[in-house]
Design a protein around this motif. Structure first.
Motif, short mmCIF file in Angstrom:
data_model
loop_
_atom_site.label_atom_id
_atom_site.label_comp_id
_atom_site.label_asym_id
_atom_site.label_seq_id
_atom_site.Cartn_x
_atom_site.Cartn_y
_atom_site.Cartn_z
N ARG A 1 -12.04 2.64 -3.40
CA ARG A 1 -11.14 2.67 -2.25
C ARG A 1 -11.61 1.71 -1.16
O ARG A 1 -11.06 1.71 -0.08
CB ARG A 1 -11.06 4.08 -1.68
CG ARG A 1 -10.54 5.06 -2.70
CD ARG A 1 -10.55 6.46 -2.16
NE ARG A 1 -9.17 6.90 -2.22
CZ ARG A 1 -8.61 7.71 -1.38
NH1 ARG A 1 -9.29 8.20 -0.38
NH2 ARG A 1 -7.35 8.08 -1.52
N ALA B 1 4.72 -2.18 2.32
CA ALA B 1 4.27 -3.13 1.30
C ALA B 1 4.98 -2.86 -0.02
O ALA B 1 5.39 -3.80 -0.72
CB ALA B 1 2.75 -3.05 1.12
N GLN B 2 5.16 -1.59 -0.38
CA GLN B 2 5.88 -1.24 -1.60
C GLN B 2 7.34 -1.69 -1.53
O GLN B 2 7.88 -2.21 -2.51
CB GLN B 2 5.82 0.27 -1.85
CG GLN B 2 4.43 0.74 -2.23
CD GLN B 2 4.31 2.25 -2.19
OE1 GLN B 2 5.03 2.93 -1.46
NE2 GLN B 2 3.39 2.78 -2.97
N HIS C 1 -5.44 -0.43 -2.45
CA HIS C 1 -5.39 0.83 -1.70
C HIS C 1 -5.19 0.47 -0.24
O HIS C 1 -5.98 -0.27 0.34
CB HIS C 1 -6.68 1.62 -1.88
CG HIS C 1 -6.75 2.84 -1.01
ND1 HIS C 1 -6.01 3.96 -1.29
CD2 HIS C 1 -7.41 3.09 0.13
CE1 HIS C 1 -6.25 4.86 -0.33
NE2 HIS C 1 -7.10 4.34 0.53
N ILE C 2 -4.10 0.98 0.34
CA ILE C 2 -3.82 0.78 1.76
C ILE C 2 -3.86 2.15 2.41
O ILE C 2 -3.11 3.05 2.03
CB ILE C 2 -2.44 0.12 1.96
CG1 ILE C 2 -2.43 -1.25 1.28
CG2 ILE C 2 -2.13 -0.02 3.45
CD1 ILE C 2 -1.08 -1.94 1.29
N ARG C 3 -4.76 2.32 3.36
CA ARG C 3 -4.97 3.64 3.96
C ARG C 3 -3.78 4.15 4.76
O ARG C 3 -3.39 5.30 4.65
CB ARG C 3 -6.21 3.62 4.85
CG ARG C 3 -7.48 3.45 4.06
CD ARG C 3 -8.72 3.63 4.92
NE ARG C 3 -9.88 3.07 4.25
CZ ARG C 3 -10.50 3.63 3.22
NH1 ARG C 3 -10.07 4.76 2.73
NH2 ARG C 3 -11.54 3.05 2.67
N GLU D 1 -0.28 5.10 5.52
CA GLU D 1 0.86 5.39 4.65
C GLU D 1 2.09 4.56 5.00
O GLU D 1 2.79 4.06 4.11
CB GLU D 1 1.21 6.88 4.70
CG GLU D 1 2.30 7.25 3.73
CD GLU D 1 2.57 8.75 3.70
OE1 GLU D 1 3.55 9.12 3.03
OE2 GLU D 1 1.83 9.52 4.33
N ALA E 1 -7.56 -1.74 4.12
CA ALA E 1 -7.03 -1.98 2.78
C ALA E 1 -8.13 -2.55 1.89
O ALA E 1 -9.08 -3.17 2.37
CB ALA E 1 -5.86 -2.97 2.84
N ILE F 1 0.87 -2.17 -5.79
CA ILE F 1 0.65 -1.20 -4.74
C ILE F 1 1.37 0.07 -5.18
O ILE F 1 2.57 0.17 -5.11
CB ILE F 1 1.18 -1.70 -3.39
CG1 ILE F 1 0.50 -3.02 -3.04
CG2 ILE F 1 0.95 -0.67 -2.29
CD1 ILE F 1 1.09 -3.74 -1.87
N ARG G 1 1.51 1.08 3.73
CA ARG G 1 1.58 1.11 2.28
C ARG G 1 3.04 1.18 1.80
O ARG G 1 3.45 0.44 0.91
CB ARG G 1 0.79 2.30 1.73
CG ARG G 1 0.74 2.37 0.21
CD ARG G 1 -0.19 3.46 -0.32
NE ARG G 1 0.13 4.77 0.18
CZ ARG G 1 -0.65 5.48 1.00
NH1 ARG G 1 -1.80 4.98 1.42
NH2 ARG G 1 -0.30 6.68 1.40
N GLU G 2 3.84 2.04 2.44
CA GLU G 2 5.25 2.15 2.06
C GLU G 2 6.01 0.86 2.33
O GLU G 2 6.84 0.43 1.52
CB GLU G 2 5.90 3.32 2.79
CG GLU G 2 5.45 4.67 2.27
CD GLU G 2 5.98 5.85 3.09
OE1 GLU G 2 6.66 5.61 4.12
OE2 GLU G 2 5.69 6.98 2.71
N THR H 1 2.30 4.24 -5.77
CA THR H 1 2.89 5.23 -4.88
C THR H 1 1.90 6.29 -4.43
O THR H 1 2.14 6.99 -3.46
CB THR H 1 4.08 5.92 -5.57
OG1 THR H 1 3.61 6.49 -6.79
CG2 THR H 1 5.18 4.92 -5.87
#
Length: 135
Positions: free
Chosen positions: A25, A62-63, A52-54, A56, A32, A4, A59-60, A6
């Motif tokens: 995407r 998950a990172q 790709h996670i729409r 933000e 996702a 995943i 996504r953050e 940045t």
């Protein structure tokens, strides 16, 4: 294994005319999208994935979670590369038949052996690891 990144998009490439284009995407209504490059895929990287996670914030998060996971050892990936090379050699018709006959002679199920050799995660603990450095 998943990656995943940045950035907000993955797989940036070029169109046939050389103009930049966005990579895969997923469907426009999906939250996702993930693409796997596992061992049995036609276009394999012998492991790994992109995503790709729409949202933000999702996504953050998950990172952050992925950053806490141990990194898969490089020697494990080397084993996958060696297994792929062996299967490539054995996949020639003559050697495939010879391998199947040898398995029969030894009382082994050739089909079961092949299926077991290409399983991505024989150990469930493998799901909770970051990709190895080569990936």
């Amino acid at each position: 294994q998943s990656f995943i990144g940045t950035g907000g998009s993955f797989g940036v490439g070029c169109s046939p005319r050389g103009a930049p284009e966005r990579g895969f995407r997923g469907h426009s209504l999906s939250d996702a999208a993930f693409v796997s490059f596992g061992f049995i895929k036609t276009h394999t990287a012998l492991g790994g994935a992109v995503g790709h996670i729409r949202d933000e914030s999702v996504r953050e998060r998950a990172q952050q979670l992925q950053a806490t996971l141990p990194v898969r050892p490089t020697k494990q990936f080397l084993g996958v590369v060696m297994k792929a090379a062996l299967l490539k050699v054995v996949s020639s018709p003559c050697l495939w038949g010879l391998s199947a006959a040898l398995c029969r002679l030894l009382g082994r199920d050739f089909d079961a052996l092949i299926v077991a050799s290409v399983r991505g995660f024989p150990d469930p603990a493998g799901f909770k690891m970051q990709p190895s450095t080569p990936l």
